[in-house]
Design an enzyme around this catalytic site. Structure first.
Site, PDB file in Angstrom:
ATOM      1  N   CYS A 131       6.683   0.223  13.639  1.00  0.00           N
ATOM      2  CA  CYS A 131       6.618   1.070  12.437  1.00  0.00           C
ATOM      3  C   CYS A 131       8.037   1.470  12.056  1.00  0.00           C
ATOM      4  O   CYS A 131       8.759   2.042  12.855  1.00  0.00           O
ATOM      5  CB  CYS A 131       5.770   2.297  12.749  1.00  0.00           C
ATOM      6  SG  CYS A 131       5.940   3.620  11.549  1.00  0.00           S
TER       7      CYS A 131
ATOM      8  N   CYS B 171       7.754   4.400   4.759  1.00  0.00           N
ATOM      9  CA  CYS B 171       6.782   4.230   3.669  1.00  0.00           C
ATOM     10  C   CYS B 171       6.136   5.540   3.267  1.00  0.00           C
ATOM     11  O   CYS B 171       5.788   5.734   2.101  1.00  0.00           O
ATOM     12  CB  CYS B 171       5.680   3.256   4.063  1.00  0.00           C
ATOM     13  SG  CYS B 171       6.222   2.002   5.184  1.00  0.00           S
TER      14      CYS B 171
ATOM     15  N   THR C 161       5.022  10.540  11.337  1.00  0.00           N
ATOM     16  CA  THR C 161       5.771   9.311  11.591  1.00  0.00           C
ATOM     17  C   THR C 161       7.229   9.473  11.166  1.00  0.00           C
ATOM     18  O   THR C 161       7.497   9.836  10.025  1.00  0.00           O
ATOM     19  CB  THR C 161       5.111   8.171  10.789  1.00  0.00           C
ATOM     20  OG1 THR C 161       3.789   8.013  11.265  1.00  0.00           O
ATOM     21  CG2 THR C 161       5.863   6.871  10.948  1.00  0.00           C
TER      22      THR C 161
ATOM     23  N   GLU D 244       6.342   9.642  16.503  1.00  0.00           N
ATOM     24  CA  GLU D 244       5.585  10.620  15.736  1.00  0.00           C
ATOM     25  C   GLU D 244       5.910  11.997  16.298  1.00  0.00           C
ATOM     26  O   GLU D 244       6.339  12.103  17.449  1.00  0.00           O
ATOM     27  CB  GLU D 244       4.066  10.397  15.843  1.00  0.00           C
ATOM     28  CG  GLU D 244       3.563   9.190  15.078  1.00  0.00           C
ATOM     29  CD  GLU D 244       3.888   7.879  15.757  1.00  0.00           C
ATOM     30  OE1 GLU D 244       3.978   7.874  17.008  1.00  0.00           O
ATOM     31  OE2 GLU D 244       4.095   6.871  15.062  1.00  0.00           O
TER      32      GLU D 244
ATOM     33  N   HIS E  56      -0.705   4.588   0.631  1.00  0.00           N
ATOM     34  CA  HIS E  56      -0.357   4.398   2.044  1.00  0.00           C
ATOM     35  C   HIS E  56      -1.241   3.323   2.683  1.00  0.00           C
ATOM     36  O   HIS E  56      -0.810   2.624   3.600  1.00  0.00           O
ATOM     37  CB  HIS E  56      -0.434   5.718   2.802  1.00  0.00           C
ATOM     38  CG  HIS E  56       0.403   5.692   4.041  1.00  0.00           C
ATOM     39  ND1 HIS E  56       1.682   5.176   4.065  1.00  0.00           N
ATOM     40  CD2 HIS E  56       0.144   6.069   5.312  1.00  0.00           C
ATOM     41  CE1 HIS E  56       2.163   5.254   5.295  1.00  0.00           C
ATOM     42  NE2 HIS E  56       1.246   5.785   6.075  1.00  0.00           N
TER      43      HIS E  56
ATOM     44  N   TYR F 258       0.095  -0.512   4.637  1.00  0.00           N
ATOM     45  CA  TYR F 258      -0.216  -1.165   5.905  1.00  0.00           C
ATOM     46  C   TYR F 258      -0.037  -2.681   5.835  1.00  0.00           C
ATOM     47  O   TYR F 258      -0.479  -3.417   6.710  1.00  0.00           O
ATOM     48  CB  TYR F 258      -1.585  -0.707   6.423  1.00  0.00           C
ATOM     49  CG  TYR F 258      -1.445   0.634   7.133  1.00  0.00           C
ATOM     50  CD1 TYR F 258      -0.874   1.709   6.464  1.00  0.00           C
ATOM     51  CD2 TYR F 258      -1.802   0.825   8.452  1.00  0.00           C
ATOM     52  CE1 TYR F 258      -0.669   2.933   7.092  1.00  0.00           C
ATOM     53  CE2 TYR F 258      -1.605   2.048   9.092  1.00  0.00           C
ATOM     54  CZ  TYR F 258      -1.042   3.092   8.407  1.00  0.00           C
ATOM     55  OH  TYR F 258      -0.830   4.288   9.042  1.00  0.00           O
TER      56      TYR F 258
ATOM     57  N   CYS G 296       2.706  -3.500   6.504  1.00  0.00           N
ATOM     58  CA  CYS G 296       3.600  -3.547   7.684  1.00  0.00           C
ATOM     59  C   CYS G 296       2.925  -4.249   8.852  1.00  0.00           C
ATOM     60  O   CYS G 296       3.578  -4.945   9.624  1.00  0.00           O
ATOM     61  CB  CYS G 296       4.016  -2.140   8.079  1.00  0.00           C
ATOM     62  SG  CYS G 296       2.640  -1.095   8.635  1.00  0.00           S
TER      63      CYS G 296
ATOM     64  N   GLU H  76      -2.584   3.528  15.293  1.00  0.00           N
ATOM     65  CA  GLU H  76      -2.209   3.930  13.939  1.00  0.00           C
ATOM     66  C   GLU H  76      -2.926   3.064  12.900  1.00  0.00           C
ATOM     67  O   GLU H  76      -3.272   3.542  11.817  1.00  0.00           O
ATOM     68  CB  GLU H  76      -0.697   3.865  13.738  1.00  0.00           C
ATOM     69  CG  GLU H  76      -0.297   4.519  12.428  1.00  0.00           C
ATOM     70  CD  GLU H  76       1.185   4.572  12.205  1.00  0.00           C
ATOM     71  OE1 GLU H  76       1.914   3.789  12.836  1.00  0.00           O
ATOM     72  OE2 GLU H  76       1.602   5.395  11.389  1.00  0.00           O
TER      73      GLU H  76
HETATM   74 FE1  SF4 Z   1       4.897   2.869   9.669  1.00  0.00          FE
HETATM   75 FE2  SF4 Z   1       3.406   1.018   8.515  1.00  0.00          FE
HETATM   76 FE3  SF4 Z   1       2.966   3.655   8.037  1.00  0.00          FE
HETATM   77 FE4  SF4 Z   1       5.128   2.360   7.091  1.00  0.00          FE
HETATM   78  S1  SF4 Z   1       2.969   2.001   6.555  1.00  0.00           S
HETATM   79  S2  SF4 Z   1       5.092   4.365   7.994  1.00  0.00           S
HETATM   80  S3  SF4 Z   1       5.614   0.988   8.775  1.00  0.00           S
HETATM   81  S4  SF4 Z   1       2.708   2.519   9.972  1.00  0.00           S
HETATM   82 FE    FE Z   2       1.102   5.709   8.769  1.00  0.00          FE
END
Ligand code: SF4
Ligand code: FE
Length: 482
Positions: free
Chosen positions: A100, A104, A191, A257, A292, A296, A298, A446
């Site tokens: 992570c 974001c 986060t 976190e 958000h 993801y 990510c 997560e």
């Molecule tokens: Fe982390 Fe993914 Fe959330 Fe961005 S979207 S803060 S990389 S978990």
């Molecule tokens: Fe998150």
């Protein structure tokens, strides 16, 4: 300065005076702390890649306020292409860091507030949007990392905020002054909190008239007096303290976190973006959540790393041609690319809000995140299947060095000719890191609960899907009269 380098980002963090605790002690130097530092490296990657020619197009955008080139993490989406690039950026960074990268939540808060402050002003004639845009310009010019703080501790889930035994279970206003407000409460699971310059607070649930003291949104510098950070524990975190690095798995990057406590913190009016407009709390939550859930993307990038590691370990073990291994790799790719489809689809089906900001398609963002609550677990299961039991029974890297043990470990853990035993160890530790270790916090749990637990998406799916239209379509084909 509209964009920082990774080095400037690190220096900017050194200038902050944060009140951080971990393992019962105050952390005086967050940037140098061996447990926290890999998470700082991951955020620094968002600065580094914005300055690289090969990733600049995806990682930067043109500010709609100043016309300057800015990091996309501080941008308000102006087009469908912006939304698509956001998904591509998430995959790119997830693949580059294997964890992570934390930035974001700030981008998603800024975009949600750009919409909702405008909508509140339309209804009540307030000036929140102007205030917000001034704040946004400050964030863009400084290329700041913002922590978007939504999740309150919530206490007894069966009770609304004003009925809690302890009124601080949700962030609320405790005093109104001429120059601003004083707030108290906490935000959980934050986060990247201690890698942030700013904390942007939003409500976490729909609120009623009786809860209007909880209907508050604001932004503060992360080192404001009265803000306290308590870092969350991650599985295998203290491996980062060991001299040998191999057992950490991902030796460069990580996430973190924290519980963020607001102990009677003063917020000046110019940093307040919602105050008692409880009827807009639900909209702010939903807008942030949809953005958000798209973020993801990510996990697709982290999935790329896990698939690469699984293929490598199969090759190291000499089993990559076995048909069942090939099929498992295909399955992993199928699942991972299906995730990618979802975060691209909610972007391409996005729309323009009255404020001018482009928002993702709510239904598709929720479907995407629902898939994210499942597929990384299946990808992890397949990776562990391919990796074999050695991933969890292998002695520590110190045993591979110690004179009494190393000859036995080298003899019995060797594999295919030409493959150093150490490489096999490294890739197994990376898979362990992603599926059981520190990175599993981000890649698995997560994926389950971040941006809302699975049930939150199911509620949104049931609310947004047009069942009547589907019924009409069915009736028409078999000639049932309306
Ligand atoms: Fe982390 Fe993914 Fe959330 Fe961005 S979207 S803060 S990389 S978990
Ligand atoms: Fe998150």
């Amino acid at each position: 300065m509209a964009m920082m380098t990774a080095e400037q980002y690190e220096e900017s963090l050194r200038r902050l005076n944060l009140m951080v605790y971990m393992f019962g002690n105050r952390v005086e130097n967050v940037v140098e702390d061996p447990i926290i530092r890999p998470s700082m490296n991951a955020v620094a990657k968002t600065y580094e890649m914005a300055n690289l020619p090969e990733s600049r197009d995806i990682m930067t955008a043109t500010s709609h306020i100043t016309g300057k080139t800015i990091n996309r993490f501080t941008h308000i989406h102006q087009t469908i292409e912006d939304l698509v690039n956001k998904s591509k950026m998430g995959r790119l960074l997830g693949r580059a860091t294997g964890c992570c990268f934390q930035r974001c939540v700030g981008m998603d808060s800024l975009n949600a507030l750009s919409i909702v402050t405008y909508d509140i002003d339309e209804k009540y004639g307030t000036q929140y949007n102007k205030r917000f845009l001034e704040y946004l310009e400050y964030v863009q010019d400084g290329d700041l990392t913002c922590d978007g703080a939504m999740t309150d501790p919530k206490g007894d889930r069966s009770l609304p905020p004003h009925k809690q035994r302890d009124p601080d279970q949700y962030v609320h206003v405790v005093e109104e002054r001429e120059d601003g407000i004083v707030i108290r409460g906490a935000k959980a699971h934050q986060t990247g909190a201690v890698n942030s310059h700013e904390i942007i607070v939003m409500p976490t649930i729909a609120l009623s008239d009786e809860d209007k003291d909880y209907a508050v949104s604001f932004a503060l510098p992360s080192d404001t007096e009265g803000i306290i950070y308590i870092i969350g524990r991650q599985s295998c975190d203290t491996r980062k303290l060991e001299e040998e690095t191999i057992d950490v798995g991902n030796i460069l990057y990580g996430g973190h976190e924290a519980l963020v406590v607001f102990d009677n913190v003063f917020v000046p009016w110019e940093r307040v973006f919602m105050y008692k407009e409880y009827d807009f709390a639900a909209s702010l939550v939903e807008k942030f959540a949809s953005y958000h859930r798209q973020s993801y993307a990510c996990k697709v990038g982290v999935g790329d790393v896990l698939i690469g590691a699984s293929q490598l370990v199969a090759e190291y073990n000499g089993v990559e041609r076995a048909s069942h291994i090939r099929d498992k790799i295909v399955e992993m790719n199928h699942l991972n690319e299906t995730l990618y489809c979802g975060c691209l689809a909610c972007a391409t089906e996005g729309h323009r809000e009255p404020s001018g900001t482009y928002a993702v398609d709510t239904l598709l963002a929720n479907v995407h995140k629902q898939n994210v609550t499942r597929f990384p677990y299946e990808l992890s299961r397949l990776a562990q299947d391919i990796a074999g039991g050695l991933m969890v029974t292998m002695p520590s890297s110190s045993d591979f060095k110690a004179p009494e043990t190393k000859k036995w470990l080298k003899k019995y853990y060797k594999t295919r000719r030409g493959i150093p035993t150490e490489n096999r160890m490294r890739i197994l530790r990376l898979i362990e890191n992603l599926t059981l270790g520190t990175a599993a916090v981000g890649y698995l749990t997560e994926s389950m609960h971040g941006a809302g637990s699975p049930q939150a998406q199911r509620i949104m799916i049931s609310r947004t899907v047009d069942l009547e239209a589907k019924k009409r379509a069915a009736k028409k084909l078999c000639n049932i009269a309306e």
